[in-house]
Structures are given as C-alpha cells and as structure tokens.
Write an enzyme that holds these catalytic residues in place. Structure first.
Site, PDB file in Angstrom:
ATOM      1  N   TYR A 237       0.798  -1.228  -0.096  1.00 56.05           N
ATOM      2  CA  TYR A 237       0.147  -0.037   0.140  1.00 56.05           C
ATOM      3  C   TYR A 237       0.815   1.382  -0.064  1.00 56.05           C
ATOM      4  O   TYR A 237       0.913   2.026  -0.839  1.00 56.05           O
ATOM      5  CB  TYR A 237      -0.703  -0.223   1.267  1.00 56.05           C
TER       6      TYR A 237
ATOM      7  N   LYS B   7       1.068   4.350  -3.034  1.00 52.94           N
ATOM      8  CA  LYS B   7       0.739   5.612  -2.760  1.00 52.94           C
ATOM      9  C   LYS B   7       2.240   6.580  -3.149  1.00 52.94           C
ATOM     10  O   LYS B   7       1.937   7.819  -3.730  1.00 52.94           O
ATOM     11  CB  LYS B   7       0.293   5.919  -1.589  1.00 52.94           C
TER      12      LYS B   7
HETATM   13  N1  LIG Z   1      -9.518   5.463   4.742  1.00 53.67           N
HETATM   14  C1  LIG Z   1      -8.376   5.818   4.900  1.00 53.67           C
HETATM   15  O1  LIG Z   1      -7.813   5.864   6.124  1.00 53.67           O
HETATM   16  C2  LIG Z   1      -7.653   6.386   3.505  1.00 53.67           C
HETATM   17  C3  LIG Z   1      -6.403   7.020   3.927  1.00 53.67           C
HETATM   18  C4  LIG Z   1      -5.640   7.595   2.905  1.00 53.67           C
HETATM   19  C5  LIG Z   1      -5.956   7.160   1.483  1.00 53.67           C
HETATM   20  N2  LIG Z   1      -7.027   6.629   1.314  1.00 53.67           N
HETATM   21  C6  LIG Z   1      -7.472   6.262  -0.226  1.00 53.67           C
HETATM   22  O2  LIG Z   1      -8.842   6.694  -0.089  1.00 53.67           O
HETATM   23  C7  LIG Z   1      -9.345   6.006  -1.246  1.00 53.67           C
HETATM   24  C8  LIG Z   1     -10.809   5.652  -1.111  1.00 53.67           C
HETATM   25  O3  LIG Z   1     -10.665   4.644  -0.209  1.00 53.67           O
HETATM   26  P1  LIG Z   1     -11.668   4.435   1.232  1.00 53.67           P
HETATM   27  O4  LIG Z   1     -10.971   4.527   2.337  1.00 53.67           O
HETATM   28  O5  LIG Z   1     -12.916   5.164   0.872  1.00 53.67           O
HETATM   29  O6  LIG Z   1     -12.112   2.923   0.860  1.00 53.67           O
HETATM   30  P2  LIG Z   1     -13.412   2.028   0.549  1.00 53.67           P
HETATM   31  O7  LIG Z   1     -14.316   2.223   1.348  1.00 53.67           O
HETATM   32  O8  LIG Z   1     -12.861   0.716   0.539  1.00 53.67           O
HETATM   33  O9  LIG Z   1     -13.672   2.363  -1.026  1.00 53.67           O
HETATM   34  C9  LIG Z   1     -12.616   1.948  -2.013  1.00 53.67           C
HETATM   35  C10 LIG Z   1     -13.598   2.383  -3.245  1.00 53.67           C
HETATM   36  O10 LIG Z   1     -12.550   2.091  -4.400  1.00 53.67           O
HETATM   37  C11 LIG Z   1     -13.273   1.138  -5.072  1.00 53.67           C
HETATM   38  N3  LIG Z   1     -12.210   0.374  -6.044  1.00 53.67           N
HETATM   39  C12 LIG Z   1     -11.569  -0.606  -5.646  1.00 53.67           C
HETATM   40  N4  LIG Z   1     -10.952  -1.246  -6.649  1.00 53.67           N
HETATM   41  C13 LIG Z   1     -11.674  -0.770  -7.771  1.00 53.67           C
HETATM   42  C14 LIG Z   1     -11.435  -1.150  -9.171  1.00 53.67           C
HETATM   43  N5  LIG Z   1     -10.770  -1.939  -9.806  1.00 53.67           N
HETATM   44  N6  LIG Z   1     -12.415  -0.204 -10.007  1.00 53.67           N
HETATM   45  C15 LIG Z   1     -13.264   0.566  -9.439  1.00 53.67           C
HETATM   46  N7  LIG Z   1     -13.300   1.018  -8.258  1.00 53.67           N
HETATM   47  C16 LIG Z   1     -12.644   0.192  -7.299  1.00 53.67           C
HETATM   48  C17 LIG Z   1     -14.341   0.275  -4.583  1.00 53.67           C
HETATM   49  O11 LIG Z   1     -15.034  -0.278  -5.122  1.00 53.67           O
HETATM   50  P3  LIG Z   1     -15.956  -1.677  -4.571  1.00 53.67           P
HETATM   51  O12 LIG Z   1     -17.063  -1.296  -3.848  1.00 53.67           O
HETATM   52  O13 LIG Z   1     -16.307  -2.287  -5.939  1.00 53.67           O
HETATM   53  O14 LIG Z   1     -14.924  -2.550  -4.057  1.00 53.67           O
HETATM   54  C18 LIG Z   1     -14.852   1.482  -3.606  1.00 53.67           C
HETATM   55  O15 LIG Z   1     -15.695   1.995  -4.174  1.00 53.67           O
HETATM   56  C19 LIG Z   1      -8.418   4.925  -1.696  1.00 53.67           C
HETATM   57  O16 LIG Z   1      -7.600   5.466  -2.854  1.00 53.67           O
HETATM   58  C20 LIG Z   1      -7.486   4.884  -0.455  1.00 53.67           C
HETATM   59  O17 LIG Z   1      -6.349   4.456  -0.763  1.00 53.67           O
HETATM   60  C21 LIG Z   1      -7.875   5.919   2.205  1.00 53.67           C
END
Ligand SMILES: NC(=O)c1ccc[n+]([C@@H]2O[C@H](COP(=O)([O-])OP(=O)(O)OC[C@H]3O[C@@H](n4cnc5c(N)ncnc54)[C@H](OP(=O)(O)O)[C@@H]3O)[C@@H](O)[C@H]2O)c1
Length: 271
Positions: free
Chosen positions: A185, A189
């Site tokens: 991960y 990033k």
């Molecule tokens: N949560 C945190 O603490 C955090 C911190 C820093 C950065 N981020 C970043 O924020 C972003 C959103 O993450 P989140 O925390 O909101 O997680 P999440 O709730 O798991 O959402 C991830 C999203 O990405 C989609 N996705 C995954 N693989 C995909 C693909 N091949 N094609 C299209 N969509 C896909 C998922 O769709 P499905 O429903 O189909 O799986 C879901 O809509 C990510 O880039 C993550 O790395 C998160």
C-alpha cells in the site's frame, strides 16, 4: 511551517464557476462508498454534475439514488479502473453526453497485502495492488485527459496517503515510523505521489492542475473502519483540491497533517 503549508479549508470551497455552458462536470472513481461517495456528495453540493464511477453497479445505483434524493445531479458510470476497455467506454460516454470533463478524482483504491515488512512481502500482491492503486491513475487520467483539456480549469485529484510520503515514513520522530506490515500500500501511494508531480510538471503550461490528496486516517471498509476520521472529513480534502482557484498550486501532496496537535490541521505534506 509557512502560511501556505498551514492553510486550513476555505469556508466554502472556491469554485471558479468557469463552466461556460452549465455546471462543471466531475468524475469520481470508486464513488459507490467510503471517501469516494462522500467526495461525490460534496461536489454535487457545489452544484457540479457528478459522475459516480463504480465497478459494483448495485452499490453504484444505490449511491446514485441517495445523491439524487439529496438534490445532486448524480449519474452512475460503470468504471472498473483496471479494465482499460471499460475506461475507454466510460470516457466515450462522457464525451458524448458532456463534451468535456472539469474534475477527475482518482479515488478508487484498495489495501490488500500480507507480511510484516518488505522482506516477507508477496510479489504477486504488490503487483496486484500497483495495478489498482497506481497503474489505474495513468490509465484513467490519460484516457480522460483530452476531455480535461477542454475544460477552462481542469482539476485532477489523485487520492494518495501520508503513508506514501517517504519523508513521513522514515522520520523517527513521526507517527508512521513504527508502521509495519505489507509494503504494497505505501509503495503504491509513493508512486501515485511521483505520478502527481510528473503530471503537474508536464501540464504546467495548461489550465489543468494535478494534486495528490491525503484524506488522513478515515474509518472506511478499506481499514475495517479503524480510522479516527470520518469519510466526509477525508472527502473535504479532495473537494478542496478539486475546486482550487486558477492561482492555486499544482503538483503538491495536500491534506490532513497527522503530525500536528490540532486534528483539523491541513497543509502541504512532504513527498
Ligand atoms: N480510509 C483511509 O484512511 C484512507 C487514507 C488515505 C487514503 N485513502 C484512499 O482513499 C481512497 C478511497 O478509499 P476508502 O478509504 O474510501 O475505501 P473504501 O471504502 O474501501 O472504498 C474504495 C473504493 O474504491 C473502489 N475500487 C476498488 N477497486 C476498484 C476498481 N478496480 N475499479 C473501480 N473501483 C474500485 C471500491 O469499489 P468496490 O465497492 O467495488 O470495492 C470503493 O468504491 C483510496 O484510494 C484509499 O487508498 C484512504
């Protein structure tokens, strides 16, 4: 810390409102849940037409219904960011229906990975995660770039993370120094950060700004809801970068500052 680095959210995002022939058009990938859904919600509240990229069409349709019920001009777009033909089809649809794109939020991401450090990492897992988190940024951005170039003020937001900052991860006094586990991960990033810097450099003489967002540690499915911030708080970081004015920065990693005592502290993070 400089004034720019410590700047906080503007009270109400600065939307240039340059969309001459109507509302701005924004595409958020991975918009069916988590930070992506909240980002789409916030962009819709700004008056933008918001395209909800989703590979899970059931969850995507539910998100579309929810945002429309709140008054947003939201539209589901089938989009698996690892499927190049699907990405092309989505861009063709956006071109046919809107003719341009003003905002692209590369938000879709995953966090698989096992092992207790690079020495125990599974190369297959690394390869798979790079495809979802990193290669997709190139695939989606390049496919939509011709449409973004037609916008008077194109904005690309690459949703990254503080754990992609080599500076933050190797600072012995910082909050991430003790972090162990799979390198997949953070590596994915870090590469997103480099891509952001390179795109910004290449597009410097165009109206398109490209920045990386650090939402902070938010409670979502990605981390089993262990984060201390809400998805909406994380989404506000993407909103800020998606609505930067013409004199705003390009080529920065901006967002939540975990190193500060104030939990609502935002600014530029080191690469
Ligand atoms: N949560 C945190 O603490 C955090 C911190 C820093 C950065 N981020 C970043 O924020 C972003 C959103 O993450 P989140 O925390 O909101 O997680 P999440 O709730 O798991 O959402 C991830 C999203 O990405 C989609 N996705 C995954 N693989 C995909 C693909 N091949 N094609 C299209 N969509 C896909 C998922 O769709 P499905 O429903 O189909 O799986 C879901 O809509 C990510 O880039 C993550 O790395 C998160």
């Amino acid at each position: 810390m400089s004034e720019e680095q410590s700047m906080r959210y503007p009270n109400g995002a600065a939307n240039d409102g340059n969309g001459a022939d109507g509302a701005k058009v924004a595409l958020v990938t991975g918009a069916n849940k988590g930070i992506g859904l909240e980002t789409a919600r916030l962009l819709g509240r700004e008056g933008m037409t918001v395209l909800l990229g989703a590979r899970d069409l059931g969850r995507g349709a539910a998100a579309e219904r929810a945002l429309r019920a709140e008054g947003s001009d939201a539209h589901l777009v089938s989009l698996d960011v690892t499927d190049q033909e699907g990405v092309k089809a989505a861009a063709a649809r956006v071109e046919a229906e809107y003719g341009r794109l003003d905002v692209l939020v590369n938000n879709a991401g995953a966090a698989l990975g096992s092992g207790s450090g690079p020495s125990t990492a599974d190369p297959g897992e690394l390869r798979a995660l790079l495809d979802v988190n990193t290669v997709s940024v190139v695939a989606v951005s390049n496919t939509f770039l011709p449409l973004l170039r037609r916008s008077p003020a194109g904005r690309v937001v690459n949703v990254s993370s503080e754990v992609g900052s080599i500076t933050a991860m190797t600072d012995p006094d910082g909050p991430f120094f003790g972090m162990s586990g799979s390198p997949a991960y953070p590596v994915s990033k870090t590469a997103v950060n480099m891509l952001t810097a390179l795109y910004a450099k290449e597009l410097a003489h165009t109206p398109v700004k490209v920045n990386a967002a650090n939402p902070g540690f938010c409670a979502t499915d990605l981390n089993g809801h262990s984060g201390g911030r809400t998805a909406e708080q994380g989404a506000r970081v993407s909103l800020h970068l998606a609505t930067l004015p013409d004199d705003g920065p390009s080529g920065v990693l901006w967002g939540h500052l975990a190193s500060e005592d104030d939990p609502e502290s935002y600014g530029v993070l080191p690469w």
